[in-house]
Design a protein around this motif. Structure first.
Motif, PDB file in Angstrom:
ATOM      1  N   LYS A 113       2.497  -7.189 -13.377  1.00 27.17           N
ATOM      2  CA  LYS A 113       3.537  -7.806 -12.560  1.00 27.17           C
ATOM      3  C   LYS A 113       3.375  -7.479 -11.077  1.00 27.17           C
ATOM      4  CE  LYS A 113       6.990  -7.798 -16.268  1.00 27.17           C
ATOM      5  NZ  LYS A 113       8.285  -7.234 -16.729  1.00 27.17           N
ATOM      6  N   SER A 114       2.638  -6.409 -10.782  1.00 27.11           N
ATOM      7  CA  SER A 114       2.464  -5.974  -9.394  1.00 27.11           C
ATOM      8  C   SER A 114       1.075  -6.282  -8.849  1.00 27.11           C
ATOM      9  CB  SER A 114       2.725  -4.463  -9.284  1.00 27.11           C
ATOM     10  OG  SER A 114       4.036  -4.149  -9.699  1.00 27.11           O
ATOM     11  N   THR A 115       0.283  -7.050  -9.605  1.00 27.32           N
ATOM     12  CA  THR A 115      -1.106  -7.311  -9.249  1.00 27.32           C
ATOM     13  C   THR A 115      -1.407  -8.795  -9.381  1.00 27.32           C
ATOM     14  OG1 THR A 115      -1.661  -5.161 -10.215  1.00 27.32           O
ATOM     15  CG2 THR A 115      -3.499  -6.637  -9.716  1.00 27.32           C
ATOM     16  N   ALA A 160      -0.557  -7.043   4.092  1.00 29.65           N
ATOM     17  CA  ALA A 160      -0.575  -5.680   4.619  1.00 29.65           C
ATOM     18  C   ALA A 160      -1.727  -4.916   3.987  1.00 29.65           C
ATOM     19  CB  ALA A 160       0.746  -4.967   4.323  1.00 29.65           C
ATOM     20  N   VAL A 161      -2.148  -3.873   4.669  1.00 27.88           N
ATOM     21  CA  VAL A 161      -3.184  -2.970   4.166  1.00 27.88           C
ATOM     22  C   VAL A 161      -2.635  -1.553   4.234  1.00 27.88           C
ATOM     23  CG1 VAL A 161      -5.521  -2.095   4.456  1.00 27.88           C
ATOM     24  CG2 VAL A 161      -5.010  -4.484   5.011  1.00 27.88           C
ATOM     25  N   VAL A 162      -2.687  -0.862   3.099  1.00 28.00           N
ATOM     26  CA  VAL A 162      -2.234   0.526   3.047  1.00 28.00           C
ATOM     27  C   VAL A 162      -3.409   1.391   2.606  1.00 28.00           C
ATOM     28  CG1 VAL A 162      -0.628   2.164   2.000  1.00 28.00           C
ATOM     29  CG2 VAL A 162       0.122  -0.183   2.479  1.00 28.00           C
ATOM     30  N   THR A 163      -3.685   2.433   3.360  1.00 26.20           N
ATOM     31  CA  THR A 163      -4.781   3.341   3.036  1.00 26.20           C
ATOM     32  C   THR A 163      -4.216   4.597   2.389  1.00 26.20           C
ATOM     33  OG1 THR A 163      -6.019   2.510   4.930  1.00 26.20           O
ATOM     34  CG2 THR A 163      -6.798   4.553   3.936  1.00 26.20           C
ATOM     35  N   ALA A 193      -8.382   1.593   0.279  1.00 24.96           N
ATOM     36  CA  ALA A 193      -7.685   0.610   1.105  1.00 24.96           C
ATOM     37  C   ALA A 193      -7.108  -0.436   0.157  1.00 24.96           C
ATOM     38  CB  ALA A 193      -8.636  -0.027   2.096  1.00 24.96           C
ATOM     39  N   ILE A 194      -5.804  -0.557   0.153  1.00 26.96           N
ATOM     40  CA  ILE A 194      -5.115  -1.451  -0.767  1.00 26.96           C
ATOM     41  C   ILE A 194      -4.610  -2.665   0.000  1.00 26.96           C
ATOM     42  CG2 ILE A 194      -3.220  -1.666  -2.418  1.00 26.96           C
ATOM     43  CD1 ILE A 194      -3.328   1.370  -2.743  1.00 26.96           C
ATOM     44  N   GLY A 195      -5.157  -3.831  -0.325  1.00 27.32           N
ATOM     45  CA  GLY A 195      -4.692  -5.064   0.287  1.00 27.32           C
ATOM     46  C   GLY A 195      -3.603  -5.676  -0.565  1.00 27.32           C
ATOM     47  N   MET A 196      -2.499  -6.055   0.069  1.00 27.92           N
ATOM     48  CA  MET A 196      -1.384  -6.637  -0.675  1.00 27.92           C
ATOM     49  C   MET A 196      -0.801  -7.817   0.081  1.00 27.92           C
ATOM     50  SD  MET A 196       1.372  -3.520  -0.163  1.00 27.92           S
ATOM     51  CE  MET A 196       0.246  -2.318  -0.841  1.00 27.92           C
ATOM     52  N   GLU A 197      -0.212  -8.732  -0.667  1.00 22.80           N
ATOM     53  CA  GLU A 197       0.412  -9.902  -0.060  1.00 22.80           C
ATOM     54  C   GLU A 197       1.846 -10.035  -0.541  1.00 22.80           C
ATOM     55  OE1 GLU A 197      -2.232 -13.000  -1.151  1.00 22.80           O
ATOM     56  OE2 GLU A 197      -1.512 -13.163  -3.215  1.00 22.80           O
ATOM     57  N   TYR A 198       2.670 -10.673   0.303  1.00 20.04           N
ATOM     58  CA  TYR A 198       4.104 -10.775   0.020  1.00 20.04           C
ATOM     59  C   TYR A 198       4.492 -12.216  -0.252  1.00 20.04           C
ATOM     60  CZ  TYR A 198       9.071  -9.631   0.347  1.00 20.04           C
ATOM     61  OH  TYR A 198      10.405  -9.431   0.060  1.00 20.04           O
ATOM     62  N   LYS A 203       2.447  -7.790  -3.912  1.00 16.34           N
ATOM     63  CA  LYS A 203       1.501  -7.684  -5.022  1.00 16.34           C
ATOM     64  C   LYS A 203       0.144  -7.267  -4.454  1.00 16.34           C
ATOM     65  CE  LYS A 203       3.329 -10.765  -8.585  1.00 16.34           C
ATOM     66  NZ  LYS A 203       2.979 -11.863  -9.528  1.00 16.34           N
ATOM     67  N   VAL A 204      -0.569  -6.442  -5.220  1.00 17.19           N
ATOM     68  CA  VAL A 204      -1.902  -6.000  -4.808  1.00 17.19           C
ATOM     69  C   VAL A 204      -2.917  -7.085  -5.154  1.00 17.19           C
ATOM     70  CG1 VAL A 204      -3.735  -4.322  -5.250  1.00 17.19           C
ATOM     71  CG2 VAL A 204      -1.351  -3.559  -5.039  1.00 17.19           C
ATOM     72  N   TYR A 205      -3.737  -7.473  -4.175  1.00 19.38           N
ATOM     73  CA  TYR A 205      -4.763  -8.467  -4.443  1.00 19.38           C
ATOM     74  C   TYR A 205      -6.182  -7.917  -4.305  1.00 19.38           C
ATOM     75  CZ  TYR A 205      -5.500  -9.109   0.619  1.00 19.38           C
ATOM     76  OH  TYR A 205      -5.786  -8.916   1.954  1.00 19.38           O
ATOM     77  N   ILE A 206      -6.324  -6.719  -3.769  1.00 21.10           N
ATOM     78  CA  ILE A 206      -7.648  -6.119  -3.647  1.00 21.10           C
ATOM     79  C   ILE A 206      -7.506  -4.607  -3.459  1.00 21.10           C
ATOM     80  CG2 ILE A 206      -7.868  -6.285  -1.145  1.00 21.10           C
ATOM     81  CD1 ILE A 206     -10.777  -7.161  -1.579  1.00 21.10           C
ATOM     82  N   ILE A 207      -8.437  -3.862  -4.028  1.00 20.52           N
ATOM     83  CA  ILE A 207      -8.517  -2.414  -3.798  1.00 20.52           C
ATOM     84  C   ILE A 207      -9.964  -2.075  -3.495  1.00 20.52           C
ATOM     85  CG2 ILE A 207      -8.205  -0.104  -4.757  1.00 20.52           C
ATOM     86  CD1 ILE A 207      -6.058  -1.175  -6.584  1.00 20.52           C
ATOM     87  N   ASP A 208     -10.166  -1.393  -2.394  1.00 22.68           N
ATOM     88  CA  ASP A 208     -11.508  -0.945  -2.031  1.00 22.68           C
ATOM     89  C   ASP A 208     -11.481   0.562  -1.911  1.00 22.68           C
ATOM     90  OD1 ASP A 208     -14.171  -0.884  -1.131  1.00 22.68           O
ATOM     91  OD2 ASP A 208     -13.511  -0.947   0.956  1.00 22.68           O
ATOM     92  N   ILE A 209     -12.312   1.239  -2.707  1.00 20.60           N
ATOM     93  CA  ILE A 209     -12.338   2.704  -2.709  1.00 20.60           C
ATOM     94  C   ILE A 209     -13.624   3.198  -2.096  1.00 20.60           C
ATOM     95  CG2 ILE A 209     -12.260   4.768  -4.148  1.00 20.60           C
ATOM     96  CD1 ILE A 209     -10.663   3.225  -6.160  1.00 20.60           C
ATOM     97  N   GLU A 210     -13.483   4.104  -1.152  1.00 21.76           N
ATOM     98  CA  GLU A 210     -14.642   4.684  -0.494  1.00 21.76           C
ATOM     99  C   GLU A 210     -14.680   6.188  -0.749  1.00 21.76           C
ATOM    100  OE1 GLU A 210     -15.231   1.701   3.310  1.00 21.76           O
ATOM    101  OE2 GLU A 210     -14.163   3.595   3.591  1.00 21.76           O
TER     102      GLU A 210
END
Length: 214
Positions: A113-115, A160-163, A193-198, A203-210
């Motif tokens: 529901k959140s993705t 939004a992007v949340v790190t 880095a968590i990309g999300m849209e409203y 909802k999260v639409y992308i996750i990039d892990i470094e």
């Protein structure tokens, strides 16, 4: 655009490889306490013997003898529902609480529901493994994520992007009581880095892990 924003945008644009080993996670300045939410009564195995109604609904963490029971379902805060930078930050924190819930229950519905469907790695590394574990009866002890939000900003009106810095605790996996099926060691601290849209909600639409360079 300042250096901070450029760095975060570049991180999300980089996407690629990183989430392939993630089935849960932890961080510096960690938040790992379970959400003070309503109890998910569906997580209670049928036929469990209890001495009172209170005991029936008491949270029991996973152990070698069986999976977690009566795991509290994370509640989204009012702040996490707002279309703002602060709202995105609160939603990212909620998202990690949901990940920890999924780890304990193999119930991937709250995460779905959140993705968005666009986040393929979310499905392959988090939602799909939970579904397979539900079918096989597999459960894990440990493996929770601890985390710390280190940066956030709105890249547009509805994005939004949340790190987040996080790490994953060691975990043991079982299919039968007291018979260790497999184990994963504690994984080192990483940055996501968590990309999300409203659209009526985040909802999260992308996750990039470094992995931080040594």
């Amino acid at each position: 655009m300042d250096t901070r924003k450029i760095a975060v945008v570049a991180s999300v644009a980089a996407v690629a490889l990183a989430l392939s080993g993630c089935n849960a996670g932890n961080a510096e300045g960690p938040k790992s306490s379970p959400s003070t939410a309503a109890v998910n009564s569906s997580a209670t195995p049928s036929g469990s013997a209890t001495s009172s109604v209170g005991e029936t609904h008491k949270y029991q963490p996973a152990s070698a003898t069986g999976p977690a029971r009566n795991v509290p379902v994370p509640k989204m805060s009012a702040a996490a529902k707002k279309n703002s930078e602060e709202g995105a930050t609160a939603f990212a924190e909620y998202y990690f609480e949901v990940i920890n819930y999924v780890i304990q229950t193999n119930d991937g519905e709250p995460l779905k529901k959140s993705t968005t469907r666009q986040c393929e790695v979310c499905g392959k590394s988090l939602i799909d493994p939970a579904g397979r574990a539900q079918i096989s009866g597999k459960w894990q002890v440990g493996g929770e994520h601890s985390y710390q939000v280190i940066d956030s900003y709105k890249s547009s009106n509805n994005k939004a992007v949340v790190t987040v810095r996080f790490e994953v605790a060691a975990a043991n996996f079982y299919i039968k009581p007291n018979e260790l099926e497999s184990r994963k060691d504690k994984r080192p601290s990483k940055t996501a880095a968590i990309g999300m849209e409203y659209d009526s909600g985040w909802k999260v639409y992308i996750i990039d892990i470094e992995t931080p360079s040594k």
